[in-house]
Motif scaffolding. Structure first.
Motif, PDB file in Angstrom:
ATOM      1  N   GLU A 213       0.828  -1.211   0.000  1.00 45.11           N
ATOM      2  CA  GLU A 213       0.000   0.000   0.000  1.00 45.11           C
ATOM      3  C   GLU A 213       0.857   1.254   0.000  1.00 45.11           C
ATOM      4  O   GLU A 213       0.537   2.244  -0.679  1.00 45.11           O
ATOM      5  CB  GLU A 213      -0.930  -0.010   1.216  1.00 45.11           C
ATOM      6  CG  GLU A 213      -2.055  -1.036   1.125  1.00 45.11           C
ATOM      7  CD  GLU A 213      -2.846  -1.179   2.405  1.00 45.11           C
ATOM      8  OE1 GLU A 213      -3.914  -1.832   2.375  1.00 45.11           O
ATOM      9  OE2 GLU A 213      -2.401  -0.644   3.450  1.00 45.11           O
ATOM     10  N   ALA A 214       1.968   1.236   0.757  1.00 43.00           N
ATOM     11  CA  ALA A 214       2.857   2.395   0.800  1.00 43.00           C
ATOM     12  C   ALA A 214       3.514   2.625  -0.560  1.00 43.00           C
ATOM     13  O   ALA A 214       3.647   3.771  -1.014  1.00 43.00           O
ATOM     14  CB  ALA A 214       3.926   2.201   1.880  1.00 43.00           C
TER      15      ALA A 214
ATOM     16  N   ALA B 217       8.289   5.592   0.632  1.00 42.06           N
ATOM     17  CA  ALA B 217       7.343   4.547   1.046  1.00 42.06           C
ATOM     18  C   ALA B 217       7.806   3.878   2.331  1.00 42.06           C
ATOM     19  O   ALA B 217       6.993   3.586   3.216  1.00 42.06           O
ATOM     20  CB  ALA B 217       7.189   3.513  -0.068  1.00 42.06           C
ATOM     21  N   ARG B 218       9.102   3.650   2.446  1.00 41.36           N
ATOM     22  CA  ARG B 218       9.654   3.048   3.677  1.00 41.36           C
ATOM     23  C   ARG B 218       9.427   3.977   4.869  1.00 41.36           C
ATOM     24  O   ARG B 218       9.097   3.523   5.971  1.00 41.36           O
ATOM     25  CB  ARG B 218      11.150   2.776   3.489  1.00 41.36           C
ATOM     26  CG  ARG B 218      11.831   2.113   4.676  1.00 41.36           C
ATOM     27  CD  ARG B 218      13.322   1.938   4.394  1.00 41.36           C
ATOM     28  NE  ARG B 218      13.950   3.220   4.098  1.00 41.36           N
ATOM     29  CZ  ARG B 218      15.166   3.345   3.549  1.00 41.36           C
ATOM     30  NH1 ARG B 218      15.859   2.274   3.227  1.00 41.36           N
ATOM     31  NH2 ARG B 218      15.674   4.544   3.312  1.00 41.36           N
ATOM     32  N   ALA B 219       9.586   5.292   4.660  1.00 40.47           N
ATOM     33  CA  ALA B 219       9.327   6.250   5.736  1.00 40.47           C
ATOM     34  C   ALA B 219       7.843   6.313   6.078  1.00 40.47           C
ATOM     35  O   ALA B 219       7.464   6.530   7.229  1.00 40.47           O
ATOM     36  CB  ALA B 219       9.827   7.641   5.325  1.00 40.47           C
ATOM     37  N   LEU B 220       7.008   6.094   5.069  1.00 41.58           N
ATOM     38  CA  LEU B 220       5.563   6.243   5.218  1.00 41.58           C
ATOM     39  C   LEU B 220       4.889   5.029   5.846  1.00 41.58           C
ATOM     40  O   LEU B 220       3.849   5.147   6.492  1.00 41.58           O
ATOM     41  CB  LEU B 220       4.966   6.506   3.824  1.00 41.58           C
ATOM     42  CG  LEU B 220       3.485   6.721   3.665  1.00 41.58           C
ATOM     43  CD1 LEU B 220       3.037   7.966   4.431  1.00 41.58           C
ATOM     44  CD2 LEU B 220       3.143   6.854   2.182  1.00 41.58           C
ATOM     45  N   VAL B 221       5.500   3.856   5.682  1.00 39.88           N
ATOM     46  CA  VAL B 221       4.805   2.605   5.998  1.00 39.88           C
ATOM     47  C   VAL B 221       4.422   2.467   7.475  1.00 39.88           C
ATOM     48  O   VAL B 221       3.432   1.814   7.809  1.00 39.88           O
ATOM     49  CB  VAL B 221       5.655   1.391   5.538  1.00 39.88           C
ATOM     50  CG1 VAL B 221       6.852   1.162   6.462  1.00 39.88           C
ATOM     51  CG2 VAL B 221       4.812   0.137   5.430  1.00 39.88           C
TER      52      VAL B 221
ATOM     53  N   ALA C 272       1.061   4.130  -2.860  1.00 39.97           N
ATOM     54  CA  ALA C 272       0.825   5.538  -2.526  1.00 39.97           C
ATOM     55  C   ALA C 272       1.841   6.471  -3.178  1.00 39.97           C
ATOM     56  O   ALA C 272       1.559   7.653  -3.395  1.00 39.97           O
ATOM     57  CB  ALA C 272       0.845   5.736  -1.008  1.00 39.97           C
ATOM     58  N   VAL C 273       3.034   5.944  -3.508  1.00 38.18           N
ATOM     59  CA  VAL C 273       4.059   6.771  -4.173  1.00 38.18           C
ATOM     60  C   VAL C 273       4.192   6.394  -5.652  1.00 38.18           C
ATOM     61  O   VAL C 273       5.172   6.752  -6.301  1.00 38.18           O
ATOM     62  CB  VAL C 273       5.425   6.669  -3.453  1.00 38.18           C
ATOM     63  CG1 VAL C 273       5.320   7.182  -2.026  1.00 38.18           C
ATOM     64  CG2 VAL C 273       5.971   5.240  -3.469  1.00 38.18           C
ATOM     65  N   GLY C 274       3.197   5.664  -6.185  1.00 33.97           N
ATOM     66  CA  GLY C 274       3.163   5.375  -7.609  1.00 33.97           C
ATOM     67  C   GLY C 274       4.060   4.257  -8.077  1.00 33.97           C
ATOM     68  O   GLY C 274       4.428   4.203  -9.255  1.00 33.97           O
TER      69      GLY C 274
END
Length: 228
Positions: free
Chosen positions: A126-127, A155-159, A130-132
């Motif tokens: 999902e992350a 994405a790693r920061a967002l997950v 979210a960043v395409g």
């Protein structure tokens, strides 16, 4: 309640017999859902300030309140817990593990949280979506462009669903078009998900994506500029 509040923060290092002051009596407040940039010449204290904000380092003196809690003197174990729960990091050189694909790189913070395999993979996918990068999840870093690698890092920061993303020269290793794409993602994360973004940059046009610019000189905040 402010998300981040520094009062009288200084940081000194010893180099031989000489004490060098990297930060000198910094007062700084960042509100929830702000997007701020930190600028200044080399040696002005930008990276030191970001390290303190990210609980990677502690001040020599002064106080640091994060989400209303004093954190400037707590032990390394608790600092690690705070980083894992509240803060996502994005670096100039991506810091992806070359032998892991995009999905596996994004899963790493969740492994430290003890999230089980199926749920972990779902959140990582999902992350990346979210960043395409939903179609690139099984690619190794060597199979991705610089801009794509930085999106994996975001994405790693967002997950982990952080309150704050701290970015150190997030576009510094990218061409201008890739840099614009990264800043577009940061804007969306800030505006749509309400994540507070704090970035260090030396690029004026990149700094102006934020709401506010803190300009450092010789370890002090020389100016706070509202971006219009």
């Amino acid at each position: 309640m402010s998300l981040i509040k520094l009062q009288g923060v200084s940081k000194a290092y010893k180099r031989g017999q000489v004490q060098v002051k990297a930060l000198n009596n910094i007062d700084l407040t960042i509100e929830n859902q702000e997007f701020v940039s930190i600028m200044g010449p080399s040696g002005s204290g930008k990276s030191t300030l970001l390290n303190i904000l990210g609980c990677l380092d502690q001040p020599t003196s002064g106080t640091y309140e994060l989400l209303g809690k004093r954190v400037e003197k707590i032990n390394d174990w608790k600092l690690s817990d705070i980083r894992n729960e509240y803060i996502g990091f994005v670096f100039q050189r991506f810091h992806l593990l070359s032998n892991l694909n995009a999905l596996e790189n994004v899963e790493l913070p969740l492994i430290y949280r003890g999230v089980w395999g199926k749920e972990r993979r779902k959140k990582a996918k999902e992350a990346l979506e979210a960043v395409g990068l939903g179609e690139r999840i099984h690619h190794l870093p060597s199979q991705l462009s610089g801009g794509e690698q930085q999106r994996v890092a975001i994405a790693r920061a967002l997950v982990g669903n952080p309150s704050i993303i701290l970015a150190d020269e997030p576009t510094g290793a990218l061409d201008s078009k890739s840099g614009e794409n990264i800043m577009s993602i940061f804007n969306r994360l800030n505006q749509e998900l309400g994540i507070t973004i704090v970035q260090v940059t030396h690029e004026e046009d990149i700094a102006r994506y934020g709401h506010k610019i803190f300009r450092l000189l010789d370890g002090k905040i020389e100016k706070i500029e509202e971006v219009k």
